[in-house]
Design a protein around this motif. Sequence first.
Motif, mmCIF file in Angstrom:
data_model
loop_
_atom_site.group_PDB
_atom_site.id
_atom_site.type_symbol
_atom_site.label_atom_id
_atom_site.label_comp_id
_atom_site.label_asym_id
_atom_site.label_seq_id
_atom_site.Cartn_x
_atom_site.Cartn_y
_atom_site.Cartn_z
ATOM 1 N N GLY A 46 0.742 -0.866 0.204
ATOM 2 C CA GLY A 46 -0.162 0.444 -0.191
ATOM 3 C C GLY A 46 0.535 1.549 -0.385
ATOM 4 O O GLY A 46 0.572 2.263 -0.605
ATOM 5 N N ILE A 47 2.062 1.015 0.926
ATOM 6 C CA ILE A 47 2.766 2.686 0.865
ATOM 7 C C ILE A 47 3.499 2.698 -0.565
ATOM 8 O O ILE A 47 3.147 3.892 -0.984
ATOM 9 N N SER A 48 4.027 1.826 -1.241
ATOM 10 C CA SER A 48 4.355 1.434 -2.493
ATOM 11 C C SER A 48 3.298 2.248 -3.326
ATOM 12 O O SER A 48 3.682 2.564 -4.517
ATOM 13 N N GLY A 49 2.342 1.754 -3.513
ATOM 14 C CA GLY A 49 0.967 1.905 -4.179
ATOM 15 C C GLY A 49 0.747 3.374 -3.710
ATOM 16 O O GLY A 49 0.820 4.231 -4.899
ATOM 17 N N ILE A 50 1.041 4.058 -3.147
ATOM 18 C CA ILE A 50 0.321 5.477 -2.813
ATOM 19 C C ILE A 50 1.718 6.275 -3.320
ATOM 20 O O ILE A 50 1.104 7.342 -4.124
ATOM 21 N N ALA A 51 2.463 6.105 -3.093
ATOM 22 C CA ALA A 51 3.663 6.612 -3.204
ATOM 23 C C ALA A 51 4.231 6.559 -5.048
ATOM 24 O O ALA A 51 4.034 7.795 -5.739
ATOM 25 N N PHE A 52 3.392 5.442 -5.549
ATOM 26 C CA PHE A 52 3.608 5.496 -7.082
ATOM 27 C C PHE A 52 2.305 6.133 -8.135
ATOM 28 O O PHE A 52 2.267 6.895 -8.417
ATOM 29 N N GLY A 53 1.561 5.822 -6.977
ATOM 30 C CA GLY A 53 0.189 7.171 -7.499
ATOM 31 C C GLY A 53 0.799 8.560 -7.521
ATOM 32 O O GLY A 53 0.255 9.491 -7.695
ATOM 33 N N ILE A 54 1.174 8.916 -6.043
ATOM 34 C CA ILE A 54 1.310 10.136 -5.757
ATOM 35 C C ILE A 54 2.500 10.869 -7.290
ATOM 36 O O ILE A 54 1.967 11.707 -7.772
ATOM 37 N N ALA A 129 -7.636 14.692 -8.539
ATOM 38 C CA ALA A 129 -6.414 15.008 -8.701
ATOM 39 C C ALA A 129 -6.229 15.471 -10.702
ATOM 40 O O ALA A 129 -5.896 15.823 -10.860
ATOM 41 N N GLY A 130 -7.575 14.869 -10.661
ATOM 42 C CA GLY A 130 -7.089 15.208 -12.370
ATOM 43 C C GLY A 130 -6.213 14.472 -13.458
ATOM 44 O O GLY A 130 -6.505 14.431 -14.485
ATOM 45 N N THR A 131 -5.663 13.506 -12.865
ATOM 46 C CA THR A 131 -4.732 12.469 -13.518
ATOM 47 C C THR A 131 -4.428 11.657 -12.544
ATOM 48 O O THR A 131 -4.865 11.382 -11.561
ATOM 49 N N GLY A 132 -3.605 10.502 -13.036
ATOM 50 C CA GLY A 132 -3.131 9.237 -12.237
ATOM 51 C C GLY A 132 -4.761 8.110 -11.604
ATOM 52 O O GLY A 132 -5.404 7.981 -12.161
ATOM 53 N N VAL A 133 -3.411 8.104 -11.499
ATOM 54 C CA VAL A 133 -4.156 6.335 -10.225
ATOM 55 C C VAL A 133 -3.670 6.208 -8.776
ATOM 56 O O VAL A 133 -3.933 5.136 -8.155
ATOM 57 N N LEU A 134 -4.215 7.491 -8.425
ATOM 58 C CA LEU A 134 -3.660 8.008 -6.922
ATOM 59 C C LEU A 134 -5.237 6.823 -6.179
ATOM 60 O O LEU A 134 -4.824 5.987 -5.369
ATOM 61 N N GLY A 135 -6.107 6.194 -6.567
ATOM 62 C CA GLY A 135 -7.778 6.129 -5.484
ATOM 63 C C GLY A 135 -6.605 4.199 -6.134
ATOM 64 O O GLY A 135 -7.515 4.086 -5.539
ATOM 65 N N VAL A 136 -6.641 4.077 -7.174
ATOM 66 C CA VAL A 136 -6.768 2.525 -7.941
ATOM 67 C C VAL A 136 -5.795 2.382 -6.389
ATOM 68 O O VAL A 136 -5.202 1.593 -6.021
ATOM 69 N N ALA A 137 -4.258 3.069 -6.923
ATOM 70 C CA ALA A 137 -3.259 2.627 -6.248
ATOM 71 C C ALA A 137 -3.543 2.307 -4.785
ATOM 72 O O ALA A 137 -2.361 1.853 -4.168
ATOM 73 N N SER A 138 -4.676 2.726 -3.899
ATOM 74 C CA SER A 138 -3.906 3.003 -2.743
ATOM 75 C C SER A 138 -4.832 1.578 -2.475
ATOM 76 O O SER A 138 -5.414 1.461 -0.902
ATOM 77 N N LEU A 139 -5.257 0.518 -3.233
ATOM 78 C CA LEU A 139 -6.285 -0.375 -2.309
ATOM 79 C C LEU A 139 -5.733 -0.885 -1.706
ATOM 80 O O LEU A 139 -5.900 -1.590 -0.328
ATOM 81 N N TYR A 140 -4.026 -1.791 -2.086
ATOM 82 C CA TYR A 140 -3.359 -2.151 -0.691
ATOM 83 C C TYR A 140 -3.230 -2.022 0.593
ATOM 84 O O TYR A 140 -3.192 -2.496 1.122
ATOM 85 N N ALA A 141 -3.084 -0.378 0.665
ATOM 86 C CA ALA A 141 -3.578 0.145 1.956
ATOM 87 C C ALA A 141 -5.060 -0.254 2.483
ATOM 88 O O ALA A 141 -5.098 0.200 3.531
ATOM 89 N N TYR A 142 -5.814 0.701 1.509
ATOM 90 C CA TYR A 142 -7.231 0.583 2.151
ATOM 91 C C TYR A 142 -7.545 -1.015 2.736
ATOM 92 O O TYR A 142 -8.086 -1.588 4.153
ATOM 93 N N LEU A 143 -6.918 -1.937 2.122
ATOM 94 C CA LEU A 143 -7.105 -3.681 2.288
ATOM 95 C C LEU A 143 -6.271 -3.664 4.100
ATOM 96 O O LEU A 143 -7.386 -4.306 4.466
#
Length: 161
Positions: A46-54, A129-143
């Motif tokens: 999740g941390i890596s996903g959020i970093a990627f999303g940001i 955010a207007g772009t990116g995949v921050l919402g989808v990338a946060s799945l693992y943090a959400y889980l």
Amino acid sequence: MQSTNSGTVLVAAALVVGLVVRQQLRTRPVRRYGSLITPAVFGVLGISGIAFGIASVVKDRPLTALPVALLVASLAVAAGLGAARSRTVRVWRGPQGEVLRKGTAATTGLWLASAGVHFGLGLWIDHAAGTGVLGVASLYAYLAIGVGTQNLLVRGRAAAL
């Protein structure tokens, strides 16, 4: 290409959530540390996903407060739904005195609601955010937060037996 990547991400997310729900519906012992391993792994992912999303957002534009606030709200909702799910998990003593757990139909319903909430908030985060995949990338943090909260509360109920 973007729709292919989005489709692949959605299929992968559905598989992960499906495996988590399947695991929840099995009768299994409540372990002292085992119930914390999965949330820890999801947390690292999740941390890596959020970093990627940001990173995917800031490469095109600055990250504003709204998507960050929505992400924090999403993670708070994950904790709340994890707490609600924990109350739907059956916990009992087995024949050898071990403490067992098993999710119920209500657990499954709350998992489906949780997945829907994350999907909706993820779309809102990405729209804000207007772009990116921050919402989808946060799945693992959400889980991680949802499963972690649920497992800690189930372990507390098990300890009370």
